[in-house]
Design an enzyme around this catalytic site. Structure first.
Site, PDB file in Angstrom:
ATOM      1  N   LYS A  13       0.837  -1.217   0.000  1.00 56.40           N
ATOM      2  CA  LYS A  13       0.000   0.000   0.000  1.00 56.40           C
ATOM      3  C   LYS A  13       0.865   1.258   0.000  1.00 56.40           C
ATOM      4  O   LYS A  13       0.644   2.173  -0.780  1.00 56.40           O
ATOM      5  CB  LYS A  13      -0.917   0.027   1.240  1.00 56.40           C
ATOM      6  CG  LYS A  13      -1.863  -1.141   1.358  1.00 56.40           C
ATOM      7  CD  LYS A  13      -2.769  -1.011   2.567  1.00 56.40           C
ATOM      8  CE  LYS A  13      -2.049  -1.051   3.900  1.00 56.40           C
ATOM      9  NZ  LYS A  13      -1.355  -2.322   4.196  1.00 56.40           N
ATOM     10  N   ARG A  88      -9.555   1.158   8.525  1.00 55.07           N
ATOM     11  CA  ARG A  88      -9.131  -0.205   8.832  1.00 55.07           C
ATOM     12  C   ARG A  88     -10.211  -0.981   9.573  1.00 55.07           C
ATOM     13  O   ARG A  88     -10.010  -2.148   9.885  1.00 55.07           O
ATOM     14  CB  ARG A  88      -7.922  -0.134   9.757  1.00 55.07           C
ATOM     15  CG  ARG A  88      -6.608  -0.288   9.061  1.00 55.07           C
ATOM     16  CD  ARG A  88      -5.565  -0.191  10.152  1.00 55.07           C
ATOM     17  NE  ARG A  88      -4.446  -0.993   9.846  1.00 55.07           N
ATOM     18  CZ  ARG A  88      -3.343  -0.525   9.267  1.00 55.07           C
ATOM     19  NH1 ARG A  88      -3.269   0.719   8.902  1.00 55.07           N
ATOM     20  NH2 ARG A  88      -2.333  -1.327   9.061  1.00 55.07           N
ATOM     21  N   ARG A 127      11.852  -5.904   4.614  1.00 55.81           N
ATOM     22  CA  ARG A 127      11.584  -4.465   4.515  1.00 55.81           C
ATOM     23  C   ARG A 127      12.543  -3.690   5.417  1.00 55.81           C
ATOM     24  O   ARG A 127      12.839  -4.113   6.533  1.00 55.81           O
ATOM     25  CB  ARG A 127      10.153  -4.149   4.938  1.00 55.81           C
ATOM     26  CG  ARG A 127       9.945  -2.637   5.006  1.00 55.81           C
ATOM     27  CD  ARG A 127       8.536  -2.192   4.991  1.00 55.81           C
ATOM     28  NE  ARG A 127       7.747  -2.742   6.076  1.00 55.81           N
ATOM     29  CZ  ARG A 127       6.457  -2.519   6.196  1.00 55.81           C
ATOM     30  NH1 ARG A 127       5.828  -1.803   5.288  1.00 55.81           N
ATOM     31  NH2 ARG A 127       5.797  -3.050   7.196  1.00 55.81           N
ATOM     32  N   ARG A 160      11.454  -2.372  11.032  1.00 53.51           N
ATOM     33  CA  ARG A 160      10.457  -1.813  11.955  1.00 53.51           C
ATOM     34  C   ARG A 160      10.191  -2.804  13.087  1.00 53.51           C
ATOM     35  O   ARG A 160      10.180  -4.006  12.866  1.00 53.51           O
ATOM     36  CB  ARG A 160       9.136  -1.563  11.192  1.00 53.51           C
ATOM     37  CG  ARG A 160       8.964  -0.138  10.775  1.00 53.51           C
ATOM     38  CD  ARG A 160       7.838   0.087   9.812  1.00 53.51           C
ATOM     39  NE  ARG A 160       6.555  -0.506  10.136  1.00 53.51           N
ATOM     40  CZ  ARG A 160       5.481  -0.410   9.363  1.00 53.51           C
ATOM     41  NH1 ARG A 160       5.547   0.277   8.233  1.00 53.51           N
ATOM     42  NH2 ARG A 160       4.350  -0.985   9.694  1.00 53.51           N
ATOM     43  N   ARG A 171      -0.525  -9.191  13.145  1.00 53.34           N
ATOM     44  CA  ARG A 171      -1.073  -8.139  12.269  1.00 53.34           C
ATOM     45  C   ARG A 171      -1.944  -8.748  11.174  1.00 53.34           C
ATOM     46  O   ARG A 171      -2.969  -8.185  10.797  1.00 53.34           O
ATOM     47  CB  ARG A 171       0.061  -7.311  11.657  1.00 53.34           C
ATOM     48  CG  ARG A 171       0.708  -6.387  12.669  1.00 53.34           C
ATOM     49  CD  ARG A 171       2.022  -5.839  12.188  1.00 53.34           C
ATOM     50  NE  ARG A 171       1.902  -4.965  11.051  1.00 53.34           N
ATOM     51  CZ  ARG A 171       2.919  -4.601  10.278  1.00 53.34           C
ATOM     52  NH1 ARG A 171       4.132  -5.055  10.523  1.00 53.34           N
ATOM     53  NH2 ARG A 171       2.729  -3.794   9.269  1.00 53.34           N
TER      54      ARG A 171
HETATM   55  P1  AP5 Z   1       4.873  -1.624   1.776  1.00 52.59           P
HETATM   56  O1  AP5 Z   1       4.564  -0.771   0.596  1.00 52.59           O
HETATM   57  O2  AP5 Z   1       5.672  -1.007   2.884  1.00 52.59           O
HETATM   58  O3  AP5 Z   1       3.528  -2.312   2.314  1.00 52.59           O
HETATM   59  P2  AP5 Z   1       2.317  -1.733   3.141  1.00 52.59           P
HETATM   60  O4  AP5 Z   1       1.102  -2.402   2.640  1.00 52.59           O
HETATM   61  O5  AP5 Z   1       2.341  -0.235   3.141  1.00 52.59           O
HETATM   62  O6  AP5 Z   1       2.723  -2.312   4.557  1.00 52.59           O
HETATM   63  P3  AP5 Z   1       2.617  -1.707   6.008  1.00 52.59           P
HETATM   64  O7  AP5 Z   1       3.263  -2.698   6.928  1.00 52.59           O
HETATM   65  O8  AP5 Z   1       3.157  -0.296   6.079  1.00 52.59           O
HETATM   66  O9  AP5 Z   1       1.128  -1.709   6.222  1.00 52.59           O
HETATM   67  P4  AP5 Z   1       0.404  -1.790   7.502  1.00 52.59           P
HETATM   68  O10 AP5 Z   1      -0.931  -1.499   6.987  1.00 52.59           O
HETATM   69  O11 AP5 Z   1       0.504  -2.976   8.348  1.00 52.59           O
HETATM   70  O12 AP5 Z   1       1.202  -0.699   8.388  1.00 52.59           O
HETATM   71  P5  AP5 Z   1       0.883   0.817   8.757  1.00 52.59           P
HETATM   72  O13 AP5 Z   1       2.144   1.545   8.727  1.00 52.59           O
HETATM   73  O14 AP5 Z   1      -0.276   1.320   7.957  1.00 52.59           O
HETATM   74  O15 AP5 Z   1       5.616  -2.949   1.249  1.00 52.59           O
HETATM   75  C1  AP5 Z   1       6.065  -3.936   2.166  1.00 52.59           C
HETATM   76  C2  AP5 Z   1       7.463  -4.439   1.702  1.00 52.59           C
HETATM   77  O16 AP5 Z   1       7.308  -5.157   0.487  1.00 52.59           O
HETATM   78  C3  AP5 Z   1       8.465  -3.310   1.426  1.00 52.59           C
HETATM   79  O17 AP5 Z   1       9.741  -3.740   1.798  1.00 52.59           O
HETATM   80  C4  AP5 Z   1       8.374  -3.114  -0.098  1.00 52.59           C
HETATM   81  O18 AP5 Z   1       9.589  -2.628  -0.636  1.00 52.59           O
HETATM   82  C5  AP5 Z   1       8.055  -4.540  -0.573  1.00 52.59           C
HETATM   83  N1  AP5 Z   1       7.171  -4.568  -1.745  1.00 52.59           N
HETATM   84  C6  AP5 Z   1       6.113  -3.745  -2.009  1.00 52.59           C
HETATM   85  N2  AP5 Z   1       5.528  -4.089  -3.182  1.00 52.59           N
HETATM   86  C7  AP5 Z   1       6.218  -5.170  -3.644  1.00 52.59           C
HETATM   87  C8  AP5 Z   1       6.109  -6.003  -4.811  1.00 52.59           C
HETATM   88  N3  AP5 Z   1       5.156  -5.786  -5.741  1.00 52.59           N
HETATM   89  N4  AP5 Z   1       6.986  -7.031  -4.947  1.00 52.59           N
HETATM   90  C9  AP5 Z   1       7.954  -7.252  -4.012  1.00 52.59           C
HETATM   91  N5  AP5 Z   1       8.126  -6.510  -2.910  1.00 52.59           N
HETATM   92  C10 AP5 Z   1       7.266  -5.478  -2.712  1.00 52.59           C
HETATM   93  O19 AP5 Z   1       0.356   0.640  10.244  1.00 52.59           O
HETATM   94  C11 AP5 Z   1       1.217   0.225  11.290  1.00 52.59           C
HETATM   95  C12 AP5 Z   1       0.427   0.133  12.582  1.00 52.59           C
HETATM   96  O20 AP5 Z   1      -0.130   1.438  12.896  1.00 52.59           O
HETATM   97  C13 AP5 Z   1      -0.789  -0.795  12.565  1.00 52.59           C
HETATM   98  O21 AP5 Z   1      -0.431  -2.145  12.846  1.00 52.59           O
HETATM   99  C14 AP5 Z   1      -1.671  -0.171  13.658  1.00 52.59           C
HETATM  100  O22 AP5 Z   1      -1.180  -0.514  14.933  1.00 52.59           O
HETATM  101  C15 AP5 Z   1      -1.424   1.316  13.468  1.00 52.59           C
HETATM  102  N6  AP5 Z   1      -2.408   1.930  12.556  1.00 52.59           N
HETATM  103  C16 AP5 Z   1      -2.156   2.530  11.366  1.00 52.59           C
HETATM  104  N7  AP5 Z   1      -3.298   2.969  10.809  1.00 52.59           N
HETATM  105  C17 AP5 Z   1      -4.300   2.645  11.659  1.00 52.59           C
HETATM  106  C18 AP5 Z   1      -5.707   2.810  11.629  1.00 52.59           C
HETATM  107  N8  AP5 Z   1      -6.321   3.402  10.596  1.00 52.59           N
HETATM  108  N9  AP5 Z   1      -6.424   2.321  12.667  1.00 52.59           N
HETATM  109  C19 AP5 Z   1      -5.821   1.721  13.707  1.00 52.59           C
HETATM  110  N10 AP5 Z   1      -4.508   1.523  13.806  1.00 52.59           N
HETATM  111  C20 AP5 Z   1      -3.736   1.984  12.788  1.00 52.59           C
END
Ligand code: AP5
Length: 214
Positions: A13, A88, A127, A160, A171
């Site tokens: 994402k 979410r 990552r 991370r 997660r």
């Molecule tokens: P990446 O693009 O970083 O993936 P992502 O989907 O953004 O993953 P996140 O872990 O950031 O998502 P998340 O939703 O769990 O975390 P968030 O920060 O929102 O890609 C992942 C890896 O794969 C990278 O190394 C990339 O280079 C690689 N990659 C990407 N595309 C690829 C491809 N096509 N092929 C190969 N490799 C690829 O949230 C973190 C925490 O914050 C949550 O757990 C929660 O505690 C809190 N939080 C955030 N938002 C909320 C909310 N709205 N409500 C409640 N809690 C929240």
């Protein structure tokens, strides 16, 4: 263009939202990045969010809904925005509906990036995230030019805390229980588009643009 990115943790994402935001010149709003910045700066919000994030749990809805409603009401969101990591939960989606209804600017697309759980576990271990600017890399699929150094700002790259395998498993469980129901929610609203997230990053980006009619 008003967009939402859906998908499991690690589906890509953040990677794709950054590209789409650049293409359409709209702000990329990542709630995960907002919480991480607050943790780094030692704010009250950061202190409240940290324990949930470290455990792989969701931060409570009441800490995130108003924050996003305020952010998308800012002038730089006038031409649109891309939400990454929000909503979410169903209550978050309902809060977003209310905010965009008041503004008279409905969501155009919810983009679901589909990646099976097996791929996710290996992606997360590789990552690396910049402690300064939040840019993300992958040691195999998207390596920085210099090991452990951010190409964009020269900051240090780290694994991370919530990317450790035991937390990633939780997660994913939380995603399936609380976030996956949003796929049907946006399908019912007829704004859902789905792309195969197991392709290369460039191919995923092309698929998204095609679904957005570009
Ligand atoms: P990446 O693009 O970083 O993936 P992502 O989907 O953004 O993953 P996140 O872990 O950031 O998502 P998340 O939703 O769990 O975390 P968030 O920060 O929102 O890609 C992942 C890896 O794969 C990278 O190394 C990339 O280079 C690689 N990659 C990407 N595309 C690829 C491809 N096509 N092929 C190969 N490799 C690829 O949230 C973190 C925490 O914050 C949550 O757990 C929660 O505690 C809190 N939080 C955030 N938002 C909320 C909310 N709205 N409500 C409640 N809690 C929240």
């Amino acid at each position: 263009m008003r967009l939402i990115m859906l998908g499991a943790p690690g589906a890509g994402k953040g990677t794709q939202a950054a590209r789409v935001a650049e293409r359409f010149r709209i702000p990329h709003i990542s709630t995960g990045d907002i919480f991480r910045a607050n943790i780094k700066n030692g704010t009250e919000l950061g202190k409240k969010a940290k324990s949930y994030m470290d455990a792989g749990e969701l931060v409570p809805d009441e800490l995130v809904c108003d924050l996003v409603a305020d952010r998308i009401a800012q002038p730089d969101c006038g031409e649109g925005f891309i939400l990454d990591g929000f909503p979410r939960t169903i209550p978050q989606a309902e809060a977003l509906d209310e905010a965009v209804r008041k503004a008279g600017t409905p969501i155009d697309f919810a983009v679901d990036i589909e990646v099976p759980d097996e791929h996710i576990i290996s992606r997360m271990g590789g990552r690396r995230a910049c402690v300064s600017c939040g840019a993300t890399y992958h040691v195999v699929y998207n390596p920085p030019k210099k090991e452990d150094v951010c190409d964009r700002c020269g900051g240090k790259l780290v694994l991370r805390d919530d990317d450790r395998p035991e937390t990633v498993k939780n997660r994913l469980d939380v995603y399936h229980a609380q976030t996956q129901p949003l796929i049907d929610y946006y399908k019912d609203k007829k704004v859902l588009v789905t792309v195969d997230g197991t392709q290369s990053m460039d191919d995923v980006f092309s698929a998204i643009l095609e679904k957005l009619g570009e």
